[in-house]
Design a protein around this motif. Structure first.
Motif, mmCIF file in Angstrom:
data_model
loop_
_atom_site.group_PDB
_atom_site.id
_atom_site.type_symbol
_atom_site.label_atom_id
_atom_site.label_comp_id
_atom_site.label_asym_id
_atom_site.label_seq_id
_atom_site.Cartn_x
_atom_site.Cartn_y
_atom_site.Cartn_z
ATOM 1 N N LEU A 11 0.830 -1.293 0.101
ATOM 2 C CA LEU A 11 0.159 0.009 -0.064
ATOM 3 C C LEU A 11 0.907 1.299 0.233
ATOM 4 O O LEU A 11 0.491 2.146 -0.559
ATOM 5 C CB LEU A 11 -0.782 0.106 1.235
ATOM 6 C CG LEU A 11 -2.373 -0.868 1.262
ATOM 7 C CD1 LEU A 11 -2.798 -0.970 2.435
ATOM 8 C CD2 LEU A 11 -3.086 -0.548 -0.206
ATOM 9 N N MET A 12 1.911 1.284 0.677
ATOM 10 C CA MET A 12 2.899 2.318 0.759
ATOM 11 C C MET A 12 3.175 2.476 -0.606
ATOM 12 O O MET A 12 3.512 3.872 -1.151
ATOM 13 C CB MET A 12 3.829 2.306 1.782
ATOM 14 C CG MET A 12 3.546 2.296 3.130
ATOM 15 S SD MET A 12 5.064 2.199 4.160
ATOM 16 C CE MET A 12 5.680 3.763 4.116
ATOM 17 N N VAL A 13 3.838 1.406 -1.537
ATOM 18 C CA VAL A 13 4.221 1.702 -2.734
ATOM 19 C C VAL A 13 3.095 2.382 -3.639
ATOM 20 O O VAL A 13 3.524 3.205 -4.462
ATOM 21 C CB VAL A 13 4.932 0.470 -3.332
ATOM 22 C CG1 VAL A 13 5.013 0.407 -4.811
ATOM 23 C CG2 VAL A 13 5.963 -0.163 -2.638
ATOM 24 N N ILE A 14 1.991 1.725 -3.367
ATOM 25 C CA ILE A 14 0.739 2.564 -4.189
ATOM 26 C C ILE A 14 0.712 3.862 -4.035
ATOM 27 O O ILE A 14 0.529 4.671 -4.817
ATOM 28 C CB ILE A 14 -0.592 1.595 -4.147
ATOM 29 C CG1 ILE A 14 -0.340 0.128 -4.731
ATOM 30 C CG2 ILE A 14 -1.453 2.139 -4.635
ATOM 31 C CD1 ILE A 14 -1.614 -0.790 -4.320
ATOM 32 N N ALA A 15 0.747 4.244 -2.720
ATOM 33 C CA ALA A 15 0.258 5.563 -2.269
ATOM 34 C C ALA A 15 1.346 6.456 -2.947
ATOM 35 O O ALA A 15 1.272 7.560 -3.339
ATOM 36 C CB ALA A 15 0.391 5.520 -0.662
ATOM 37 N N PHE A 16 2.526 6.038 -2.837
ATOM 38 C CA PHE A 16 3.850 6.761 -3.426
ATOM 39 C C PHE A 16 3.698 7.084 -4.884
ATOM 40 O O PHE A 16 3.979 8.351 -5.396
ATOM 41 C CB PHE A 16 4.921 6.229 -3.111
ATOM 42 C CG PHE A 16 6.369 6.670 -3.872
ATOM 43 C CD1 PHE A 16 6.791 7.782 -3.107
ATOM 44 C CD2 PHE A 16 6.748 6.224 -5.075
ATOM 45 C CE1 PHE A 16 7.817 8.487 -3.801
ATOM 46 C CE2 PHE A 16 7.978 6.728 -5.399
ATOM 47 C CZ PHE A 16 8.542 8.020 -5.205
ATOM 48 N N PHE A 17 3.254 6.066 -5.735
ATOM 49 C CA PHE A 17 3.203 6.214 -7.043
ATOM 50 C C PHE A 17 2.049 7.076 -7.607
ATOM 51 O O PHE A 17 2.066 7.678 -8.173
ATOM 52 C CB PHE A 17 2.799 4.957 -7.965
ATOM 53 C CG PHE A 17 4.421 4.336 -8.140
ATOM 54 C CD1 PHE A 17 5.452 4.914 -8.906
ATOM 55 C CD2 PHE A 17 4.499 3.104 -7.251
ATOM 56 C CE1 PHE A 17 6.586 4.275 -9.319
ATOM 57 C CE2 PHE A 17 6.015 2.459 -7.490
ATOM 58 C CZ PHE A 17 6.861 3.020 -8.290
ATOM 59 N N VAL A 18 0.915 6.841 -6.616
ATOM 60 C CA VAL A 18 -0.365 7.773 -6.974
ATOM 61 C C VAL A 18 0.097 9.344 -6.483
ATOM 62 O O VAL A 18 -0.432 10.301 -7.203
ATOM 63 C CB VAL A 18 -1.610 7.516 -6.091
ATOM 64 C CG1 VAL A 18 -2.599 8.315 -6.060
ATOM 65 C CG2 VAL A 18 -2.192 6.051 -6.500
ATOM 66 N N PHE A 19 0.734 9.638 -5.540
ATOM 67 C CA PHE A 19 1.216 10.759 -4.956
ATOM 68 C C PHE A 19 2.031 11.437 -6.057
ATOM 69 O O PHE A 19 1.654 12.525 -6.480
ATOM 70 C CB PHE A 19 2.131 10.755 -3.616
ATOM 71 C CG PHE A 19 2.652 11.881 -3.325
ATOM 72 C CD1 PHE A 19 1.634 12.907 -2.332
ATOM 73 C CD2 PHE A 19 3.949 12.520 -3.453
ATOM 74 C CE1 PHE A 19 2.080 13.973 -2.146
ATOM 75 C CE2 PHE A 19 4.326 13.816 -2.938
ATOM 76 C CZ PHE A 19 3.528 14.626 -2.254
ATOM 77 N N MET A 20 3.160 10.790 -6.671
ATOM 78 C CA MET A 20 4.010 11.205 -7.586
ATOM 79 C C MET A 20 3.099 11.819 -8.970
ATOM 80 O O MET A 20 3.444 12.610 -9.638
ATOM 81 C CB MET A 20 4.875 10.301 -7.964
ATOM 82 C CG MET A 20 6.068 10.205 -6.853
ATOM 83 S SD MET A 20 6.856 11.638 -6.257
ATOM 84 C CE MET A 20 7.811 11.922 -7.690
#
Length: 765
Positions: free
Chosen positions: A496-505
């Motif tokens: 989930l942290m990886v998904i949140a990071f890519f969505v943020f970028m």
């Protein structure tokens, strides 16, 4: 008598085993391995040649010519009518059935060849009997051979799936087109109609047809072993069966020659290709397999034979050319002349790798002392096995039984049952979305469907973790598999942290330059996804708390201690205790909950941004909502990652710190207890808090009473898996004395090292 039942009886009808391998020295074994590999290479050549011939020759005529050539050769050299015992009428009936079955299998084999091409036919059909038997044993029996054989069966199934789903061979699909009314015969029409009835393309139908033909071939070989013993050997049976096959096919071929138009311009030009196919595919392969099965073990024949034929198939699939093929392509007006007919796709390459691995694993003999090893066949055709050691111990269960038992365990427990029901609901909505997206050609629906399918992987991992956590402890995993839930929650959190990071970028990039969006069908899809995810929120909301009440069952506690004399000085004891926790952190359920929460927030964000875009034209609303959702997901995941890391690092459970500190103070006040040392407490899983402690007691105290008191105090503090090491006062004083003497010696040694030496030999401190 020895000549009659010598080599013929030992070899199976397909080279598939005999009464046992002859003991051949390793130096001489190499030539048989080379011979086997070379024959498989030539068989691959023959299959590619067969594919070219089947473009101009009807399949029944092709099989008839192969049977005729093989029968002529084997009658000439084997002399089945003049040598051996007389064949009875009952045996002739069995030979007739044998010939009919052989013709049907050949028909399925070569028709699959016309649909899939030689490369895929070699990968699917050229497997040893022992490989297929091991595969079926793993799937449908409880004596499959353990984890290694199960892994081999999984590789085989993955290889077939790769050919079905990931082999995008568009050229083969175009070449297999068959407009209605242009079939060569009623047989061809019937076979194509059967493939079309399955609802798959001809190429995919060919894969299924070859798998069916492979199973039929193995059953055919197994059923033929006893008959080969009765008639005087496998070679004599093959010769007689080919003769009967020629007589059976002859009327059919005559009718075909009269009623159908031949594509062959000159049969004389096909003599050499047919001779090559007859010798390489039918004769050489049979005789070499028969010889090698006598000189080597069946498993070695399967392993050494599978690798060269698969590698040859890949090489020929990339480089094969033939004059007949070139001539047909020159006459063809289609535009696909530049491509090779045996095109290599990613699915084929991956499939070949998995087929090689599965053939090597499934054909390998089981470990000695654990499973029976196939050593041959009895005169009646019964497989003979050699069992050693603990061969009759319990083995792994079959895959269908494992799935049934796993499903039963999933439905018995609340957490796993909730995950399973929500997974089924999520998959149902996903496939409905994909179906409607394909039906309406909506890229948005298809993309969201695959996104939800990707999210289902987290649910599957959580479901498997919930199931695996209830597996019984083993000799190797003595604590059981309870910690798998912690690991599952940790992985889900990282995901989930990886998904949140890519969505943020991506959101930041879109804030700078907001793109225009097509909001058609976004609202219905988002509303449907929101409803599904809200159901999941309601189902998993209890898992959001960091701690929650575990199942309050009947706590059981078992204490035991033992003492023994050590170095002749003193005794010490050992105590152990088990119980059940009243509180626990189920990181697995929290990870599943956060995944569902992230999807819910995503659906809400899409609905809000869609309304703002449609009503006000604010395209910046989409990246703003995505940015807000990414931050919320990240902040909600941090506590899960933190708690899971603390558990994995064996931290003292924070919720038990005060109770454990108070418990240690109470332990210090127990009568007869001098002191304690090395107290270690950690959370093992959601319901297990483990601990170890050393206590020193006086010599006159009853140690079991002290163990029970310490156990009760720590159990009240939340420790339910406790190990207590008891040390008597005399033993403790003795060890302390040894420790004091050791320190004195160490200090003296340091003094000697600090002395300085003068040149005249005197020392000074």
């Amino acid at each position: 008598m020895e000549e009659k039942y010598g080599g013929d009886v030992l070899a199976g009808p397909g080279g598939g085993g005999g009464l046992g391998p002859v003991d051949v020295p390793s130096a001489r074994l190499m030539k048989y391995i080379v011979l086997l590999c070379f024959s498989k290479f030539l068989k691959a050549v023959g299959l590619f040649e067969s594919y070219d011939l089947l473009k101009v020759v009807h399949i029944v005529q092709f099989i008839f010519i192969l049977k005729l050539g093989t029968a002529f050769f084997m009658v000439l050299f084997q002399k089945p009518f003049s040598s051996g015992k007389n064949i009875t009428k009952h045996q002739w009936i069995k030979i007739f059935k044998h010939a009919v079955s052989g013709c049907i299998i050949s028909l399925l084999w070569f028709f699959g060849l016309t649909l899939c091409g030689p490369l895929r036919t070699l990968l699917l059909f050229e497997h040893s009997d022992i490989v297929v038997i091991s595969l079926l044993s793993v799937l449908f029996t409880s004596s499959g051979g353990g984890p290694a054989k199960t892994r081999g069966a999984a590789f085989f199934i993955i290889a077939v799936i790769c050919l079905l789903l990931f082999d995008n061979d568009d050229l083969m699909a175009k070449m297999a087109e068959h407009p209605e009314g242009h079939h060569d015969s009623a047989l061809t029409h019937m076979l194509y109609t059967a493939i079309a009835f399955l609802g798959v393309a001809d190429h995919k139908g060919g894969v299924l047809l070859l798998v069916l033909a492979l199973c039929c071939k193995v059953g055919f070989h197994t059923a033929s072993r006893k008959l080969s013993i009765d008639v005087g050997g496998a070679k004599r049976l093959q010769a007689l069966s080919h003769v009967v096959s020629v007589l059976l096919l002859c009327p059919w071929v005559i009718v075909l020659s009269v009623t159908t138009e031949s594509k062959v311009e000159s049969w004389f030009s096909l003599i050499m290709p047919f001779t090559t196919v007859i010798f390489f595919v039918m004769i050489l392969d049979f005789y070499v397999d028969s010889i090698c099965s006598v000189k080597m073990e069946v498993s070695k024949c399967a392993r050494y034979g599978s690798f060269p034929i698969f590698i040859s198939a890949l090489l020929f699939g990339n480089f094969w050319t033939h004059p007949i093929t070139d001539q047909l392509r020159a006459m063809n007006k289609a535009t696909h002349q530049e491509s090779t007919e045996h095109v290599l796709s990613g699915g084929v390459v991956v499939s070949a790798i998995f087929f090689i691995l599965s053939a090597n694993i499934l054909s390998s003999p089981s470990k000695r002392g654990q499973k029976g090893t196939l050593i041959g066949y009895s005169p009646e055709g019964t497989p003979l096995y050699n069992f050693m050691g603990d061969a009759f111990q319990h083995s792994s269960q079959s895959i269908p039984r494992f799935i049934k038992e796993s499903l039963k365990q999933i439905l018995e427990e609340n957490d796993s049952r909730q995950i399973f029901y929500f997974l089924c609901l999520n998959l149902l909505f996903t496939f409905v979305e994909l179906f409607y997206g394909v039906l309406t050609n909506s890229l948005g629906l298809i993309s969201d469907g695959f996104h939800m399918l990707f999210d289902c992987s987290a649910l599957v991992m959580g479901l498997f973790a919930a199931l695996m956590s209830r597996w019984k402890a083993t000799r190797i995993f003595s604590y059981g598999y309870g910690r798998i839930e912690i690991l599952s929650g940790f992985i889900n959190g990282l995901f989930l942290m990886v998904i949140a990071f890519f969505v943020f970028m991506e959101s930041v990039a879109r804030l700078i330059d907001p793109p225009e969006l097509d909001t058609h069908m976004l609202t219905p899809v988002s509303v449907g996804g929101l409803i599904v995810n809200l159901i999941g929120i309601c189902a998993f909301s209890h898992a959001h708390n960091h701690t929650h009440g575990a199942s309050q069952g009947s706590c059981h506690s078992s204490d035991h201690s033992h003492s023994h004399h050590m170095h002749g000085h003193s005794d010490h004891g050992h105590g152990h205790s088990h119980g059940s926790a009243g509180r626990g952190m189920n990181a697995n359920m929290r990870g599943v909950f956060l995944h569902v929460l992230a999807d819910t927030l995503g659906s809400i964000g899409v609905i809000v941004s869609t309304v703002l875009i449609e009503q006000f034209g604010w395209f910046i609303a989409d990246p703003l909502c995505s940015l807000f959702i990414a931050i919320l997901i990240f902040l909600s995941v941090v506590p899960l990652i933190k708690d899971a890391c603390q558990v994995l690092l064996l931290r003292l459970p924070p919720e038990y710190e005060r109770e454990l500190h108070s418990a240690l103070e109470k332990i210090q006040k127990i009568e007869g207890l001098i002191s304690y040392r090395d107290p270690h407490f950690w959370r093992h899983s959601a319901s297990v808090v483990a601990g170890t402690i050393h206590i020193q007691v006086t010599s006159d105290v009853l140690e079991q009473r002290v163990v029970q008191q310490v156990t009760g105090i720590l159990k009240d503090a939340g420790v339910n898996n406790l190990t207590i090491q008891v040390e008597k006062e005399a033993y403790f004083q003795h060890m302390s004395g040894l420790s004091t003497g050791f320190h004195d010696v160490l200090a003296m040694t340091k003094q000697m090292e600090s002395m300085k030496c003068y040149r005249d030999g005197t020392y000074i401190m």
